[in-house]
Design an enzyme around this catalytic site. Sequence first.
Site, PDB file in Angstrom:
ATOM      1  N   GLU A   1      -6.663   3.686  -5.493  1.00 16.53           N
ATOM      2  CA  GLU A   1      -7.849   4.082  -4.741  1.00 16.53           C
ATOM      3  C   GLU A   1      -8.257   5.449  -5.285  1.00 16.53           C
ATOM      4  O   GLU A   1      -7.723   6.478  -4.865  1.00 16.53           O
ATOM      5  CB  GLU A   1      -7.572   4.174  -3.236  1.00 16.53           C
ATOM      6  CG  GLU A   1      -8.857   4.408  -2.462  1.00 16.53           C
ATOM      7  CD  GLU A   1      -8.656   4.977  -1.068  1.00 16.53           C
ATOM      8  OE1 GLU A   1      -9.554   4.868  -0.244  1.00 16.53           O
ATOM      9  OE2 GLU A   1      -7.581   5.573  -0.797  1.00 16.53           O
TER      10      GLU A   1
ATOM     11  N   ASP B   1       0.868  -1.172   0.000  1.00 21.26           N
ATOM     12  CA  ASP B   1       0.000   0.000   0.000  1.00 21.26           C
ATOM     13  C   ASP B   1       0.908   1.226   0.000  1.00 21.26           C
ATOM     14  O   ASP B   1       1.647   1.460   0.962  1.00 21.26           O
ATOM     15  CB  ASP B   1      -0.866  -0.039   1.277  1.00 21.26           C
ATOM     16  CG  ASP B   1      -2.180   0.683   1.121  1.00 21.26           C
ATOM     17  OD1 ASP B   1      -2.196   1.755   0.516  1.00 21.26           O
ATOM     18  OD2 ASP B   1      -3.186   0.165   1.640  1.00 21.26           O
TER      19      ASP B   1
ATOM     20  N   ASP C   1      -2.885   4.679  -2.532  1.00 24.84           N
ATOM     21  CA  ASP C   1      -3.837   5.341  -1.639  1.00 24.84           C
ATOM     22  C   ASP C   1      -4.270   6.699  -2.208  1.00 24.84           C
ATOM     23  O   ASP C   1      -3.419   7.506  -2.612  1.00 24.84           O
ATOM     24  CB  ASP C   1      -3.120   5.542  -0.293  1.00 24.84           C
ATOM     25  CG  ASP C   1      -4.039   6.010   0.801  1.00 24.84           C
ATOM     26  OD1 ASP C   1      -4.904   5.222   1.210  1.00 24.84           O
ATOM     27  OD2 ASP C   1      -3.878   7.149   1.265  1.00 24.84           O
TER      28      ASP C   1
ATOM     29  N   HIS D   1     -11.031  -1.891   4.781  1.00 25.72           N
ATOM     30  CA  HIS D   1     -10.738  -1.433   6.142  1.00 25.72           C
ATOM     31  C   HIS D   1     -11.333  -0.060   6.457  1.00 25.72           C
ATOM     32  O   HIS D   1     -11.094   0.465   7.540  1.00 25.72           O
ATOM     33  CB  HIS D   1      -9.209  -1.372   6.310  1.00 25.72           C
ATOM     34  CG  HIS D   1      -8.603  -0.335   5.418  1.00 25.72           C
ATOM     35  ND1 HIS D   1      -8.578  -0.454   4.045  1.00 25.72           N
ATOM     36  CD2 HIS D   1      -8.042   0.865   5.691  1.00 25.72           C
ATOM     37  CE1 HIS D   1      -8.030   0.618   3.526  1.00 25.72           C
ATOM     38  NE2 HIS D   1      -7.688   1.441   4.494  1.00 25.72           N
ATOM     39  N   ASP D   2     -12.042   0.528   5.502  1.00 19.84           N
ATOM     40  CA  ASP D   2     -12.600   1.873   5.705  1.00 19.84           C
ATOM     41  C   ASP D   2     -14.118   1.892   5.851  1.00 19.84           C
ATOM     42  O   ASP D   2     -14.693   2.958   6.110  1.00 19.84           O
ATOM     43  CB  ASP D   2     -12.253   2.775   4.505  1.00 19.84           C
ATOM     44  CG  ASP D   2     -10.795   3.157   4.468  1.00 19.84           C
ATOM     45  OD1 ASP D   2     -10.153   3.210   5.535  1.00 19.84           O
ATOM     46  OD2 ASP D   2     -10.288   3.392   3.350  1.00 19.84           O
TER      47      ASP D   2
HETATM   48  C1  GLC Z   1      -7.408   5.954   2.229  1.00 20.86           C
HETATM   49  C2  GLC Z   1      -7.241   4.801   3.181  1.00 20.86           C
HETATM   50  C3  GLC Z   1      -7.707   5.229   4.530  1.00 20.86           C
HETATM   51  C4  GLC Z   1      -6.868   6.396   4.979  1.00 20.86           C
HETATM   52  C5  GLC Z   1      -6.875   7.509   3.952  1.00 20.86           C
HETATM   53  C6  GLC Z   1      -5.785   8.494   4.214  1.00 20.86           C
HETATM   54  O1  GLC Z   1      -8.735   6.297   2.038  1.00 20.86           O
HETATM   55  O2  GLC Z   1      -7.927   3.675   2.698  1.00 20.86           O
HETATM   56  O3  GLC Z   1      -7.635   4.185   5.471  1.00 20.86           O
HETATM   57  O4  GLC Z   1      -7.350   6.884   6.204  1.00 20.86           O
HETATM   58  O5  GLC Z   1      -6.661   7.036   2.655  1.00 20.86           O
HETATM   59  O6  GLC Z   1      -4.541   7.957   3.865  1.00 20.86           O
END
Ligand code: GLC
Length: 512
Positions: A256, A100, A202, A318-319
Site C-alpha cells: 500500500e 496484511d 500497510d 475498506h478505506d
Molecule cells: C492503511 C489501512 C487503513 C489503516 C491505516 C493505518 O491505510 O488500509 O485501514 O487505517 O493504514 O494502519
Amino acid sequence: MPFDEPWWKSSVIYQIYPRSFCDTDGDGIGDLDGVRRHLDHLTWLGVDGLWLSPVFPSPMADFGYDVADYCDVDPVFGDLAAMDSLIGEAHDRGLRVLLDWVPNHTSDRHPWFQAARTSRDAALRDFYMWRDPAPGGGPPNNWRAAFGGDAWTFDDATGQYYLHCFLPEQPDLQWANPEVEAAMHDTLRFWIDRGVDGFRMDVIHLIGKDPALPDDPDDLVELTHVPLNHRPETHPLLRRLRTLLDDAGDRMAVGEVYLLDTAQVAEYYGDDDELHLCFNFPPLFAPWSASAWRSQIRRTEAELGPRGAWPTWVLSNHDNRRHRTRYGTDAAARAAAVLLLTLRGTPFLYAGEELGLQDGTIAPDRVVDPGGRDGCRCPIPWDDSPTHGWATEDPWLPWPPEADVRSVDRLRQDPESILWLYRELLALRRHSRSLRAGTLELLDVGNDDVLAYRRQADGDAARLVLVHMATTDEVRVAGCAGEVECSSAVPGRRGAFDGVLAPGEAVVLRAG
Ligand code: GLC
C-alpha cells in the site's frame, strides 16, 4: 494454455475484511471460521487468492491496524489453529493466502512500546521515534496525523514526544534501527513458515523517514504526512524485504504505497528488486468518465511500463466508499467489472463488490471508525434470512442497503445478476492469455464517452474492450470488429458486434 507468468501477475485477489465477512460464534463480528465456511464462494466466483485485513491481537483502535502481537490471532477472530485450518483449506482449493502486515506502526499496547515508554534508557526505547519538544515547546515538527491532530503525542512520564502518523494509539516504529528491521523480519518468517503466500504491506512507503524530520510544506499539511513521505531511506529496506521473500520461495508483497502520483509509486518496485506489486490509488479516485480513465491508463502505462513494473487495479477497499456508491448506478458498477477485469495488471476485488453492494448509511451513534470509513465495511449478506447467514441478526455494523436482494444466495439464483457477470469475466480472463498478460493499446473509436482498448498476447486472439461511460443514449463506435464474448448490459449478447453500445454498456470482443 500454460500459465507461464508469475502467479501474482496472473491472479485476481479478493480482499476480505474479516470483521465484516461472516460471524460464526454470535458476537456480531466476522471470524476466521466464517472465512473458511465461504471459501467455496471464492472458488465458485473464480478468484485466485484472498487477502485478509489484519486479524492479529489488537485493541482495535483502528480495527486491527493497531497490532499488539504480529505472531498470533485476536480471539475475536479465532486462534492460530483456526488460521492454520483456513490456510490449509484455501490451499486445498488452489487459493493463495495473503496476510496484511502493518510495518509502520504497532499498537501502543504492543510489548515493545510498553517497554519503550518506561524510561528514556529503556532497552527498546529506540524501537520508536522519540524526540524532545521543539525549542520553545510544542511538537518537534508540523506533521499532521492521518485521522486529525498532530502526528506527535507528549509522554508525560519521560518528557518526550513520540511520532504517530495515524492515531496516538499507533506509534511509528523506527526502521532506521536495525533491531526493528530484524524483529519485523522475524514476524514475516513466522507466517511464511505457516504457509502464507504473501503479504499486503500497510502504508509501506512510510517506513523510511528523513532523519532530520523537517516540517512538511505549509501549503500541504492539511494532506497529513502520509502521502508526503517519499524517501530514499525506504528503498534499501524494501530490497532486504524482497530478498527475504525471494529466499522463502515464490512469496509476494503488494505494497500500500499511498502516494497520489503514479510516477512516485513506480519507484517502489525498484529494479524488480523491491515490491512485486504496488497499489495505484489515483485511478480509485478518478470519476466514472472515459476521458478520466483514458488518462489514468495512459499514465499508468507510461509511468510503470519503462521499469517493467506490473500494474495493479483496485476500485474499492475498506478505506474508501465503494465504487457502486461513488459511480451511482448499477449500470456503471457492471461496466466497471468489465473494466477492472480486463485491464493490464493484477486486479484486486473487495468482498461485496461482486454483489453490487452500496455503502451503508451509518447513524451517528453507530459510527465506530476513527476515520469514518464504516459505510464500506457493512457486513456481507449471505442469504435473505434475518441473520443473512451470520450467527446473529445484529452485527457490529448495520447491514448494507438491499441486503435481501443482494445476498449471495439470491444473486446466485439469477444468472443475469452482477455476481454472475463477475464470474463470467473471471473465467474469460483465466482462459485468455491476451487478457491476463497481453499488451494494452488505447483505441480511438470516434466517441469521447467510450473508453476503448485492445489487449493482445501471442498465442491468443486479441480482445477489444469497449466501455461506454455515459448512461443516456446508445452510441455507435467505429472500426471495432469481433465476436461479443461478454456484455455488462445485455447478459446473453453474443455474435458479431454491430458497432452499437447501449447506454452504460461495456463489452469484450474477441477480434476476428
Ligand atoms: C492503511 C489501512 C487503513 C489503516 C491505516 C493505518 O491505510 O488500509 O485501514 O487505517 O493504514 O494502519
